[in-house]
Design an enzyme around this catalytic site. Structure first.
Site, PDB file in Angstrom:
ATOM      1  N   LYS A 100      51.974 101.277  69.266  1.00 30.03           N
ATOM      2  CA  LYS A 100      51.210 100.505  70.269  1.00 30.03           C
ATOM      3  C   LYS A 100      51.971 100.571  71.579  1.00 30.03           C
ATOM      4  CE  LYS A 100      47.473  97.901  70.497  1.00 30.03           C
ATOM      5  NZ  LYS A 100      46.265  97.945  69.659  1.00 30.03           N
ATOM      6  N   ASP A 147      42.840  99.488  74.456  1.00 26.73           N
ATOM      7  CA  ASP A 147      42.931  98.141  73.882  1.00 26.73           C
ATOM      8  C   ASP A 147      42.513  97.220  75.034  1.00 26.73           C
ATOM      9  OD1 ASP A 147      44.077  96.680  71.296  1.00 26.73           O
ATOM     10  OD2 ASP A 147      44.809  95.508  72.976  1.00 26.73           O
TER      11      ASP A 147
HETATM   12  P1  NDP Z   1      38.551  94.155  76.413  1.00 25.68           P
HETATM   13  O1  NDP Z   1      39.565  94.163  77.479  1.00 25.68           O
HETATM   14  O2  NDP Z   1      37.420  95.115  76.478  1.00 25.68           O
HETATM   15  O3  NDP Z   1      37.937  92.692  76.221  1.00 25.68           O
HETATM   16  C1  NDP Z   1      38.719  91.565  75.947  1.00 25.68           C
HETATM   17  C2  NDP Z   1      37.814  90.370  76.086  1.00 25.68           C
HETATM   18  O4  NDP Z   1      38.463  89.183  75.644  1.00 25.68           O
HETATM   19  C3  NDP Z   1      37.415  90.135  77.534  1.00 25.68           C
HETATM   20  O5  NDP Z   1      36.105  89.651  77.567  1.00 25.68           O
HETATM   21  C4  NDP Z   1      38.410  89.086  77.983  1.00 25.68           C
HETATM   22  O6  NDP Z   1      37.976  88.309  79.074  1.00 25.68           O
HETATM   23  C5  NDP Z   1      38.483  88.228  76.737  1.00 25.68           C
HETATM   24  N1  NDP Z   1      39.669  87.366  76.708  1.00 25.68           N
HETATM   25  C6  NDP Z   1      39.650  86.023  76.626  1.00 25.68           C
HETATM   26  N2  NDP Z   1      40.865  85.518  76.644  1.00 25.68           N
HETATM   27  C7  NDP Z   1      41.706  86.540  76.743  1.00 25.68           C
HETATM   28  C8  NDP Z   1      43.115  86.632  76.808  1.00 25.68           C
HETATM   29  N3  NDP Z   1      43.904  85.550  76.783  1.00 25.68           N
HETATM   30  N4  NDP Z   1      43.641  87.844  76.879  1.00 25.68           N
HETATM   31  C9  NDP Z   1      42.864  88.929  76.921  1.00 25.68           C
HETATM   32  N5  NDP Z   1      41.520  88.905  76.855  1.00 25.68           N
HETATM   33  C10 NDP Z   1      40.944  87.716  76.769  1.00 25.68           C
HETATM   34  O7  NDP Z   1      39.352  94.371  75.046  1.00 25.68           O
HETATM   35  P2  NDP Z   1      38.808  94.835  73.620  1.00 25.68           P
HETATM   36  O8  NDP Z   1      37.435  94.322  73.396  1.00 25.68           O
HETATM   37  O9  NDP Z   1      39.079  96.272  73.472  1.00 25.68           O
HETATM   38  O10 NDP Z   1      39.838  94.065  72.646  1.00 25.68           O
HETATM   39  C11 NDP Z   1      39.576  92.766  72.143  1.00 25.68           C
HETATM   40  C12 NDP Z   1      40.448  92.537  70.912  1.00 25.68           C
HETATM   41  O11 NDP Z   1      40.148  93.520  69.917  1.00 25.68           O
HETATM   42  C13 NDP Z   1      41.963  92.644  71.145  1.00 25.68           C
HETATM   43  O12 NDP Z   1      42.616  91.773  70.256  1.00 25.68           O
HETATM   44  C14 NDP Z   1      42.268  94.073  70.724  1.00 25.68           C
HETATM   45  O13 NDP Z   1      43.614  94.239  70.353  1.00 25.68           O
HETATM   46  C15 NDP Z   1      41.331  94.212  69.534  1.00 25.68           C
HETATM   47  N6  NDP Z   1      40.964  95.559  69.115  1.00 25.68           N
HETATM   48  C16 NDP Z   1      40.424  96.459  69.986  1.00 25.68           C
HETATM   49  C17 NDP Z   1      40.032  97.714  69.549  1.00 25.68           C
HETATM   50  C18 NDP Z   1      39.376  98.703  70.443  1.00 25.68           C
HETATM   51  O14 NDP Z   1      39.003  99.776  69.955  1.00 25.68           O
HETATM   52  N7  NDP Z   1      39.171  98.428  71.726  1.00 25.68           N
HETATM   53  C19 NDP Z   1      40.247  98.119  68.156  1.00 25.68           C
HETATM   54  C20 NDP Z   1      40.751  97.071  67.303  1.00 25.68           C
HETATM   55  C21 NDP Z   1      41.104  95.867  67.791  1.00 25.68           C
HETATM   56  P3  NDP Z   1      37.780  88.939  80.549  1.00 25.68           P
HETATM   57  O15 NDP Z   1      36.447  89.612  80.516  1.00 25.68           O
HETATM   58  O16 NDP Z   1      37.807  87.749  81.449  1.00 25.68           O
HETATM   59  O17 NDP Z   1      38.897  89.888  80.756  1.00 25.68           O
HETATM   60  O1  2IT Z   2      43.987  97.748  67.789  1.00 25.69           O
HETATM   61  C1  2IT Z   2      43.477  98.871  67.619  1.00 25.69           C
HETATM   62  O2  2IT Z   2      43.291  99.344  66.489  1.00 25.69           O
HETATM   63  C2  2IT Z   2      43.065  99.625  68.807  1.00 25.69           C
HETATM   64  N1  2IT Z   2      43.197  99.123  69.929  1.00 25.69           N
HETATM   65  C3  2IT Z   2      42.513 101.014  68.664  1.00 25.69           C
HETATM   66  C4  2IT Z   2      43.611 102.029  68.486  1.00 25.69           C
HETATM   67  C5  2IT Z   2      43.182 103.462  68.514  1.00 25.69           C
HETATM   68  O3  2IT Z   2      44.096 104.299  68.439  1.00 25.69           O
HETATM   69  O4  2IT Z   2      41.993 103.775  68.585  1.00 25.69           O
END
Ligand code: NDP
Ligand code: 2IT
Length: 444
Positions: free
Chosen positions: A126, A166
């Site tokens: 990561k 992420d």
């Molecule tokens: P994004 O940046 O696309 O979205 C994050 C969302 O969460 C935003 O709407 C953000 O608000 C909101 N949020 C609320 N509170 C917080 C905070 N304290 N810190 C950060 N964000 C906050 O991220 P993802 O959707 O990609 O990721 C969301 C979660 O899923 C994370 O935990 C990530 O590690 C996990 N994840 C992501 C994967 C991926 O493929 N993207 C895969 C597996 C897990 P705002 O709009 O105001 O920024």
């Molecule tokens: O938390 C996660 O699994 C991710 N943000 C996706 C990682 C990836 O390599 O696609």
């Protein structure tokens, strides 16, 4: 003191300033106890747990860049290459002001077991930065991404370490980083996933984490004699994971009535309008107040609060430790049947325990959000064979992977007499494969 407790003590002493990392280690080590105790002497002699909790390599670097006013800004960059026993390091990059080494280590540690659960050959890693993309111009984001990659490119490669997105890192950021990698290394290779479709990206990668979350949730419900049809679902977050989770839940006949961002949350009695949400968040990069302004059925509230809404299923999809004990109590009181994590470690340990003890089916992120990284691994396969698969092909592989994960974690829990404890099942099933590979590869 038993082997697990000795290691836990040592990890706590050595990493005292990293609470999220300690939380992730504690959850894993506490639940794999029966699997460790069955082989305690061997694992202790090999120092397997000491090795699995210590990253193979940590890179920390300076990221200087120039803002639109001509001012030089400096951020910190990280890449934690945690474990390469079953494949090249694989895991996302997070750009958020809260990023520090402990957060990247917790995410890298989780990624080891998640990637193992996918059944695909990917190790755990990561990275990220305390850079905040919010309110920055495209040029500023590009300047930051180029500087970040100028250093990161020495440490990664398609067979070494393959980052992805992420929080705060989506298609725009991956595009800028890919361009800079190619320019410096003079190599057109699959060094990042989540790329645009015109330069080696995979169809369905954007949707994969959210869709995968719903595929495993549907399988969970099916195996308990229920369907998604007509269910009320509460989602937190409004980013990549949340948006496509909402879209797939609606396709399955459920109704999602909430979403949230870092400043407030929406209750929409008619069900969230995904196209409007995408316009507000993906295109305009605006706040949820704009969603509420455009839709009569939506109420906007400042702060946090989605878990107080009555639901059958809750899907936390924003960030770590966003679902606390009092939220878990509210969910149970409201008759919630299942909590499946889209985010990484969104539920605190005491909230998890409360949900499990009160009969709520609970699937932890390393199983339920594995669809994103699994589809990244499918992107790597397509890049290696220089071919692109159709959306349907990738989506059907993703669905098979998620259904398999459900049955693997369910079986692992049953094998150790913990039927229905999917946290134990996930951690044991993820751990077993990595432990076997580490043992076979000797002391490295
Ligand atoms: P994004 O940046 O696309 O979205 C994050 C969302 O969460 C935003 O709407 C953000 O608000 C909101 N949020 C609320 N509170 C917080 C905070 N304290 N810190 C950060 N964000 C906050 O991220 P993802 O959707 O990609 O990721 C969301 C979660 O899923 C994370 O935990 C990530 O590690 C996990 N994840 C992501 C994967 C991926 O493929 N993207 C895969 C597996 C897990 P705002 O709009 O105001 O920024
Ligand atoms: O938390 C996660 O699994 C991710 N943000 C996706 C990682 C990836 O390599 O696609």
């Amino acid at each position: 003191m038993g082997y697990i407790d000795e290691v836990l003590e040592r990890v706590k002493t050595k990493n005292a300033a990293e609470p999220e990392f300690l939380q992730a280690v504690e959850e894993v080590l506490e639940t794999i106890r029966p699997a460790i105790e069955a082989n305690e002497e061997k694992y202790k002699k090999e120092a397997l747990l000491e090795r699995i909790t210590e990253p193979e390599r940590v890179v920390r670097f300076r990221v200087p860049w120039v803002d639109d006013k001509g001012q030089v800004q400096v951020n910190v960059g990280y890449r934690v290459q945690f474990n390469s026993a079953i494949g090249p390091y694989k895991g996302g990059l997070r750009f958020h002001p809260s990023v520090n080494l402990g957060i990247i280590k917790f995410l890298g540690f989780e990624q080891i077991f998640k990637n193992s659960l996918t059944g695909l050959p990917i190790g755990g890693g990561k990275g990220g930065s305390d850079f905040d993309p919010k309110g920055k111009s495209d040029r500023e984001v590009m300047a930051f991404c180029q500087s970040f990659m100028t250093e990161l490119c020495r440490h990664i490669g398609p067979d070494t370490d393959v980052p992805a997105g992420d929080i705060g890192v989506g298609g725009r950021e991956i595009g800028y980083m890919f361009g800079q990698y190619k320019r410096i290394r003079n190599a057109y290779e699959g060094v990042l996933t989540g790329k645009g479709l015109t330069f080696g990206g995979s169809l369905a990668r954007t949707e994969a984490t959210g869709y995968g979350l719903l595929y495993i949730t549907e399988e969970l419900m099916k195996c308990h004699g229920e369907s998604m049809e007509g269910k009320t679902v509460v989602v937190s977050g409004a980013g990549n994971v949340a948006i496509y989770a909402i879209q797939k839940a609606h396709q399955m006949g459920a109704k999602v009535v909430t979403c949230s961002d870092s400043t407030g949350w929406i209750y929409d009695s008619e069900g969230i309008d995904v196209e409007l949400l995408r316009e507000v968040k993906e295109v305009k990069r605006a706040r949820l107040t704009e969603y509420a302004a455009a839709r009569k059925s939506a109420e906007y509230h400042e702060g946090r609060g989605v878990w107080q809404i009555k639901c059958d299923i809750a899907l936390p999809c924003a960030t770590q430790n966003e679902l606390h004990l009092e939220d878990a109590k509210q969910l149970v009181a409201n008759g919630c049947k299942a909590v499946c994590e889209g985010a990484n470690m969104p539920t605190t340990l005491d909230a998890t325990k409360y949900l499990q003890e009160n009969g709520v089916y609970f699937i932890c992120g390393k199983a339920s959000n594995a669809g994103g990284v699994a589809t990244s691994a499918l992107e790597m396969s397509q890049n290696s064979e220089r071919l692109s698969w159709t959306f349907e092909e990738v989506d059907s592989k993703l669905k098979d992977i998620m259904v398999n994960i459900y049955h693997n974690i369910d079986d692992a829990a049953k094998r150790y007499g913990k039927e229905g404890d999917y946290v134990t099942g996930s951690n044991i099933a993820g751990f077993e494969k990595v432990a076997e590979a580490m043992t076979a590869q000797g002391i490295v």
